[in-house]
Design a protein around this motif. Structure first.
Motif, PDB file in Angstrom:
ATOM      1  N   UNK A 165      29.854  42.908  38.722  1.00 36.63           N
ATOM      2  CA  UNK A 165      30.818  43.722  37.977  1.00 36.63           C
ATOM      3  C   UNK A 165      32.166  43.759  38.681  1.00 36.63           C
ATOM      4  N   UNK A 166      32.142  43.959  40.002  1.00 35.71           N
ATOM      5  CA  UNK A 166      33.398  43.998  40.755  1.00 35.71           C
ATOM      6  C   UNK A 166      34.118  42.659  40.668  1.00 35.71           C
ATOM      7  N   UNK A 167      33.356  41.579  40.800  1.00 35.49           N
ATOM      8  CA  UNK A 167      33.966  40.256  40.703  1.00 35.49           C
ATOM      9  C   UNK A 167      34.557  40.025  39.315  1.00 35.49           C
ATOM     10  N   UNK A 168      33.797  40.339  38.265  1.00 38.39           N
ATOM     11  CA  UNK A 168      34.274  40.117  36.902  1.00 38.39           C
ATOM     12  C   UNK A 168      35.435  41.010  36.532  1.00 38.39           C
ATOM     13  N   UNK A 169      35.355  42.303  36.910  1.00 37.62           N
ATOM     14  CA  UNK A 169      36.443  43.233  36.600  1.00 37.62           C
ATOM     15  C   UNK A 169      37.698  42.855  37.385  1.00 37.62           C
ATOM     16  N   UNK A 170      37.523  42.474  38.654  1.00 38.45           N
ATOM     17  CA  UNK A 170      38.679  42.049  39.443  1.00 38.45           C
ATOM     18  C   UNK A 170      39.347  40.823  38.863  1.00 38.45           C
ATOM     19  N   UNK A 171      38.528  39.840  38.451  1.00 37.41           N
ATOM     20  CA  UNK A 171      39.084  38.641  37.823  1.00 37.41           C
ATOM     21  C   UNK A 171      39.753  38.985  36.495  1.00 37.41           C
ATOM     22  N   UNK A 172      39.148  39.893  35.747  1.00 39.10           N
ATOM     23  CA  UNK A 172      39.759  40.319  34.489  1.00 39.10           C
ATOM     24  C   UNK A 172      41.082  41.032  34.694  1.00 39.10           C
ATOM     25  N   UNK A 173      41.163  41.866  35.744  1.00 39.96           N
ATOM     26  CA  UNK A 173      42.427  42.537  36.051  1.00 39.96           C
ATOM     27  C   UNK A 173      43.525  41.530  36.372  1.00 39.96           C
TER      28      UNK A 173
END
Length: 631
Positions: free
Chosen positions: A85-93
């Motif tokens: 989740x952190x990886x995906x949300x960070x990439x999305x940001x």
């Protein structure tokens, strides 16, 4: 004093969600330590046993206790969920903020790339990436993170683009705040609430996705095990021992419920109370003296604009909302710009403040502020100059202040960046500026949020923000439109006081000629992107020659106005900048129009009291101004 509970713990949803998360966190930490050995110990003499007092959920095909394995798998399941989740949300940001930070063309490419990724179903993308990257836990983590990034990026971009157009963001740009800092400090906190909800719901989806991959055999690999792998093992014996599959299934449900409930409860308060702290800018913060850029010759000329034009691309050619505008302001001078909405007043101010963004194009024969040519040179130097020497007061004070930041933080931001002040020094300076604009108890006001202020107080706070530096020019764009008459008078008096006390030039933009004439020395009348008349404010009512100026004057009610008669209005509609007619732009609405007006565009020429762009300057004024000026 008794401390209040966090707001997330004041609702049943929040209490249940937080309680479940705490229990899961404790299990993730303690279960491997307490039951790790029993979860991995094999007992070949007790394989595939059903539920019993010794093994509440039975045993698997190697005699290992299923309940203990489910509890121990909590750590790996939650860690993998959070990591993905952190990886995906960070990439999305990053993908969502990129179009707002990059040049327009590069930003469009990023948006197009995200849109292409959104065309692929998330589940298919996860399976595709998991197979391409290889069968492993790391590959599954990367595949899920990449798959959840595009929807999150789209949300960030859609919400952020709306906030980026707000006045308080424009104020931060004028102050010279770095675009990345604007994004982190001003934009993201204002869209935090939907992002929190989306992130928690996404975490639930990630949990199920990881479980699904492990269930299919392309996620967690032996000897490691998570809830998905335990469900795969339990499916083979589900008819003999249903708890073998139900135990990890219940874990999935409870964890997803905890994430969703906590997110929903926290979202309502997160957006209003979140604070994203950023590190200090790596660029050197230097105090820039507003007078250090002036030359000895003509040092009192603050703003000099010659033949300013602004153009935007249109479907049938460039659209020019501002055409050939020239303005000169000296220290302590007050100049007003009046005209209907769409006449180009605010766009002119934005060009002066360097806030016209791509694809808009600003050209001018001369565009100098404090003797600095804004058409050339380093943008960082311009930001430093504008951040200390230019103050902009926008129309709506509520949209001009960041609703999720305390007033002290907003006032001190530019001072800390451009003047090198410490946090304590900036706070003291902010309190002094609030005192200067006659706000009582300034120390307490600095700790308050904009919604705790009245409209007049917010407008005073905006003026105080501009005074944090040493402004040589205040641009007030409809500063009193949203205020009642009493507060309007107080704000105008405050601007006058600042101008006279500090010798600050004032550029007042308004559609109300009475407001402009009451505090300005000179009045510029704009129509269809051009200045059509320039004359002293004292001569506005008696010497104005342009029919449009006379129409604006006639449309203002007076004490002697007949209350039973309809209010005077200007006939017709303002000119569409996309279709400016030949000749005089006001010809279609003018009661004195001639064929020459429709064919030739008049230029500014000397009139009785100033300059006016009209072919009928020498004609006598009508006997009844209002009746002739309006249609």
């Amino acid at each position: 004093m008794r401390r209040r509970r966090p707001e997330v713990l004041r609702t049943p949803l929040g209490i249940v969600g937080i309680t479940l998360l705490v229990i899961l966190a404790l299990l993730a930490v303690l279960a491997p330590l307490v039951w790790g050995d029993r979860a991995t110990a094999t007992h070949t003499d007790n394989m595939l046993a059903g539920p019993s007092p010794e093994h509440w959920a039975g045993t698997d095909n190697l005699g290992r206790d299923i309940l203990f394995r489910t509890l121990v798998a909590t750590r790996l399941s939650i860690v993998l969920t959070l990591a993905a989740t952190i990886f995906g949300v960070g990439l999305g940001l990053l993908l969502g903020m990129a179009p707002l930070l990059l040049p327009r063309r590069l930003g469009r490419l990023v948006v197009a790339f995200v849109n292409v990724l959104l065309g692929f179903p998330s589940l298919l993308m996860v399976l595709f990436l998991a197979v391409i990257l290889g069968v492993s836990t790391t590959s599954a983590l990367l595949a899920i993170g990449i798959a959840i990034a595009p929807p999150f990026a789209r949300l960030v971009y859609a919400l952020g683009a709306g906030v980026a157009e707000r006045d308080f963001v424009a104020a931060a740009r004028i102050a010279g705040v770095h675009p990345l800092r604007i994004m982190v400090r001003h934009v993201l906190p204002n869209i935090a609430e939907p992002l929190v909800v989306n992130a928690t719901v996404t975490a639930s989806s990630v949990l199920l996705a990881f479980g699904g991959l492990s269930f299919l055999g392309i996620g967690v690999q032996a000897p490691q095990f998570d809830w998905g792998r335990l469900m795969q093992d339990g499916l083979a014996i589900i008819y003999d021992n249903p708890l073998a599959a139900l135990a990890p299934g219940v874990a999935f449900v409870l964890t997803g419920l905890a994430l969703n409930l906590t997110g929903e409860a926290a979202a309502g308060t997160f957006g209003a109370k979140s604070r994203i702290r950023t590190t200090r800018s790596l660029t050197e913060r230097r105090s820039v003296s507003p007078r250090s850029n002036t030359r000895d010759a003509d040092t009192d000329l603050v703003l000099d604009v010659r033949d300013l034009e602004i153009a935007f691309p249109g479907p049938y050619g460039p659209v020019s909302p501002v055409r050939g505008v020239s303005i000169a302001l000296r220290a302590g001078e007050a100049v007003g710009i009046v005209g209907e909405s769409g006449s180009g007043k605010s766009m002119t101010a934005l060009a002066v403040a360097q806030l016209v963004e791509e694809p808009g194009r600003v050209t001018a024969e001369r565009l100098t502020f404090c003797a600095t040519d804004l058409r050339s040179g380093r943008r960082t130097a311009h930001d430093a100059l504008l951040g200390t020497s230019l103050a902009v007061v926008f129309q709506d004070p509520m949209t001009s202040l960041n609703p999720v930041m305390r007033l002290g933080s907003q006032l001190g931001e530019a001072a800390r960046r451009h003047q090198g002040l410490t946090r304590r020094q900036a706070s003291a300076r902010a309190a002094d500026r609030l005192r200067a604009v006659h706000l009582s108890d300034p120390e307490r006001r600095l700790r308050q949020y904009p919604h705790e202020f009245s409209g007049g107080m917010r407008q005073r706070a905006m003026i105080a923000m501009g005074l944090m530096g040493t402004p040589r020019l205040i641009v007030a764009d409809e500063p009193t439109t949203a205020l009642d008459m009493t507060v309007q008078r107080q704000v105008l008096d405050l601007l006058q006081e600042i101008r006279r006390k500090h010798g600050t030039a004032l550029l007042l933009i308004s559609h109300d000629v009475s407001v402009v004439s009451s505090i300005c020395e000179r009045v510029l009348v704009m129509y269809a992107g051009r200045i059509v008349e320039d004359l002293p404010a004292a001569d506005l009512y008696t010497q104005a020659r342009h029919p449009y100026t006379r129409a604006l004057i006639g449309a203002v009610p007076e004490m002697t106005t007949d209350l039973d008669a309809p209010l005077a209005t200007i006939a017709g509609q303002p000119v569409d900048p996309r279709h400016v007619p030949d000749g005089c732009a006001f010809a279609a609405r003018c009661p004195r129009v001639t064929d020459r007006c429709r064919q030739e565009e008049p230029t500014l020429q000397a009139g009785p009291a100033g300059t006016v762009a009209c072919w009928h300057v020498g004609d006598p004024l009508p006997a009844e101004t209002k009746e002739v000026a309006v249609g």
